[in-house]
Structures are given as structure tokens and as C-alpha cells.
Design an enzyme around this catalytic site. Structure first.
Site, PDB file in Angstrom:
ATOM      1  N   ASP A  71       4.401   2.758 -17.447  1.00  0.00           N
ATOM      2  CA  ASP A  71       4.987   1.869 -18.451  1.00  0.00           C
ATOM      3  C   ASP A  71       3.999   1.574 -19.575  1.00  0.00           C
ATOM      4  O   ASP A  71       2.833   1.980 -19.536  1.00  0.00           O
ATOM      5  CB  ASP A  71       5.406   0.556 -17.784  1.00  0.00           C
ATOM      6  CG  ASP A  71       6.571   0.724 -16.830  1.00  0.00           C
ATOM      7  OD1 ASP A  71       7.423   1.594 -17.087  1.00  0.00           O
ATOM      8  OD2 ASP A  71       6.624  -0.002 -15.814  1.00  0.00           O
ATOM      9  N   TYR A 136      -2.537   4.607  -6.847  1.00  0.00           N
ATOM     10  CA  TYR A 136      -2.709   3.631  -7.919  1.00  0.00           C
ATOM     11  C   TYR A 136      -3.890   2.725  -7.601  1.00  0.00           C
ATOM     12  O   TYR A 136      -4.121   2.359  -6.444  1.00  0.00           O
ATOM     13  CB  TYR A 136      -1.460   2.756  -8.081  1.00  0.00           C
ATOM     14  CG  TYR A 136      -0.316   3.426  -8.792  1.00  0.00           C
ATOM     15  CD1 TYR A 136      -0.213   3.375 -10.184  1.00  0.00           C
ATOM     16  CD2 TYR A 136       0.682   4.097  -8.087  1.00  0.00           C
ATOM     17  CE1 TYR A 136       0.843   3.972 -10.847  1.00  0.00           C
ATOM     18  CE2 TYR A 136       1.742   4.708  -8.740  1.00  0.00           C
ATOM     19  CZ  TYR A 136       1.816   4.638 -10.127  1.00  0.00           C
ATOM     20  OH  TYR A 136       2.856   5.244 -10.780  1.00  0.00           O
TER      21      TYR A 136
END
Length: 270
Positions: A71, A136
Site C-alpha cells: 500500500d 514482513y
């Protein structure tokens, strides 16, 4: 002079790339609307570079597939894309060679987007669907959080669970909220920076940032480590409680795992 595409030959190549997402509206290319021009995204800059170097003719004809969609404001140290790139011209009977795609593309890309490596993939490869797991990392400024309590809470995430209380709901596109987390850990990191690591086979929208938000509440003593297990019990807690979403600037898509790809980690070893 216009490039003569009639003599071009193509082969599938995987690009490993990194970027600082601060100045971009996310990774994914955005079609221009009547009211605005093309938003600056990582892929818009990547496609500009690919067309400028004549490695692809256009975006629609190169069989492009990305691994992790990030994002606005999120960074990547190791994201991957597979696509058909132009190969070096060769004489009859000669071995077809690749260009130095890394140098060619880095020569025209912005400094905050870098091609890290390029390699030929195994047959049938797709950057999205061949991915085994994504790693992540989330870095946060330490303000007295109890790292041990955060680590205890994080371990509840491991395994397969319904994560509807740890994501931004996307009911139009998602009906199954079960996801498998291979690792969730927290460490103090270097100096005043803490680090959350999450490894999973797939993720929901804003899932990692939601997970980090709750872990930070635990670290600050505002929730008990057991809150994670409680929120994963969706029969007891069918509605997501309100909590602030962790800031996007700390999130990094660190790497992705694939079978048979020389520039990426393979099977998860724990």
C-alpha cells in the site's frame, strides 16, 4: 527512430526489486481517470523504465505478474515480478543471452526504486501464485515497550487462524479470513528501534499493521498478551474492536520464498 519489434525475441525473467515507498501511492499501477493523471506508483515508474529501455513493448503485452502488493507508503527490500523481457539478438545456432537487466533498468529508474537481481524462473512460474511465503518486518521507535510481553503475544498468531479481527474488512472481495502464519516474533532491534517479523503464506488487507497495532498495545501495558488469542476466537469476538492502525512507514516487505528460483529463499526452514 522507432524500434523494430518484428525481430525481437522474448523470455520469461524474474526481477527482484526494492523501493522506498514514501513518495508513491503504493506498488500497483493505477489507470488514469478523467479527473486526474496517472498516480505515481512503483509499478508506473517500473513500466516507464521497461518501455524506455525497449525491454517490453507495453504494459499489457508482457505477461506481468507481481508477488506482494504493498500500500501507499509501505517499503520493500525484496519484492518480485515475473514478465516477458526482450532477449539479446543472436546469430543462427548461438545461445540466446539475457541483457544485463539490473544495470539497464537501474540506469533509468528513480533512486528510490532499485532492481536487486534478475534470473530465469522454472517452467510454469508466476510471481504471485508460485510464492510459498512472504516475510514482513515492521520497525517501530521504542518508547519503553515490554518486548518480552510483545513476543509472548506474537506467538499466539502462529498457525492457521481466522484473522478477521486483524485486518481491514474487504467483504466484496474476501470471504475466507483464515490465514497461516509461519512465524511471528518481536525483538529489541538496534538501539532505539524495535522489530516485528511476520512470515505467512498469504495476508489480508492491512493484516500485518493490525497485528503490530495490538502487539504495541500489549507492549505498552494496555492489553495482556492473551488479547491476541481472544481476538482470534471469532466465535467469542465476532466483531473487530476499534484500535488505531500502525503507521505504514514502518512496514517492509522483506522477502518472498519460491521453489527453484536462484535469487530468492526456498522452502521455509523456520
Amino acid at each position: 527512430r522507432e524500434f523494430d519489434w518484428s525481430k525481437a525475441t522474448f523470455g520469461q525473467v524474474v526481477l527482484k526489486f526494492s523501493y522506498v515507498g514514501t513518495n508513491y501511492h503504493g506498488l500497483a499501477f493505477q489507470e488514469p481517470s478523467a479527473a486526474s493523471s496517472i498516480a505515481a506508483t512503483v509499478e508506473s515508474k517500473l513500466f516507464e523504465a521497461l518501455v524506455k529501455t525497449c525491454l517490453i513493448r507495453d504494459r499489457s503485452s508482457c505477461s506481468y505478474s507481481r508477488c506482494g502488493r504493498t500500500d501507499k507508503g509501505v517499503h520493500a527490500a525484496g519484492n518480485y515480478a515475473s514478465l516477458m523481457l526482450r532477449l539479446k539478438p543472436s546469430s543462427a545456432g548461438a545461445t540466446i543471452e539475457d541483457y544485463d537487466y539490473v544495470s539497464m533498468l537501474n540506469g533509468v529508474l528513480p533512486e528510490d526504486i532499485r532492481i536487486v537481481a534478475a534470473a530465469r524462473p522454472p517452467a510454469g512460474f508466476d510471481a504471485r501464485f508460485s510464492c510459498l511465503y512472504r516475510i514482513y518486518k515492521y520497525h517501530f521507535p521504542r518508547k519503553g515497550e515490554d518486548i518480552d510481553r510483545m513476543g509472548e503475544a506474537a506467538r499466539h498468531f502462529e498457525g492457521e487462524h481466522d484473522f478477521r479481527n486483524f485486518c481491514k474488512m474487504d467483504v466484496e472481495n474476501v470471504t475466507n479470513f483464515r490465514r497461516r502464519i509461519l512465524l511471528a516474533s518481536v525483538k529489541g532491534g538496534q538501539g532505539s528501534v524495535g522489530e516485528v517479523t511476520v512470515v505467512g503464506t498469504a495476508f489480508l488487507w492491512h493484516q500485518v499493521r493490525c497485528m503490530v497495532s495490538v502487539l504495541l498495545l500489549v507492549g505498552q501495558g494496555l492489553e495482556e498478551p492473551s488479547i491476541v488469542a481472544e481476538l482470534l476466537d471469532v466465535e467469542r469476538h465476532p466483531a473487530k474492536p476499534f484500535y488505531d492502525l500502525a503507521d505504514e512507514s514502518g512496514l517492509i516487505l522483506w522477502d518472498c520464498g519460491f521453489d527453484g528460483l536462484a535469487i530468492a529463499p526456498g522452502q521455509w526452514q523456520g
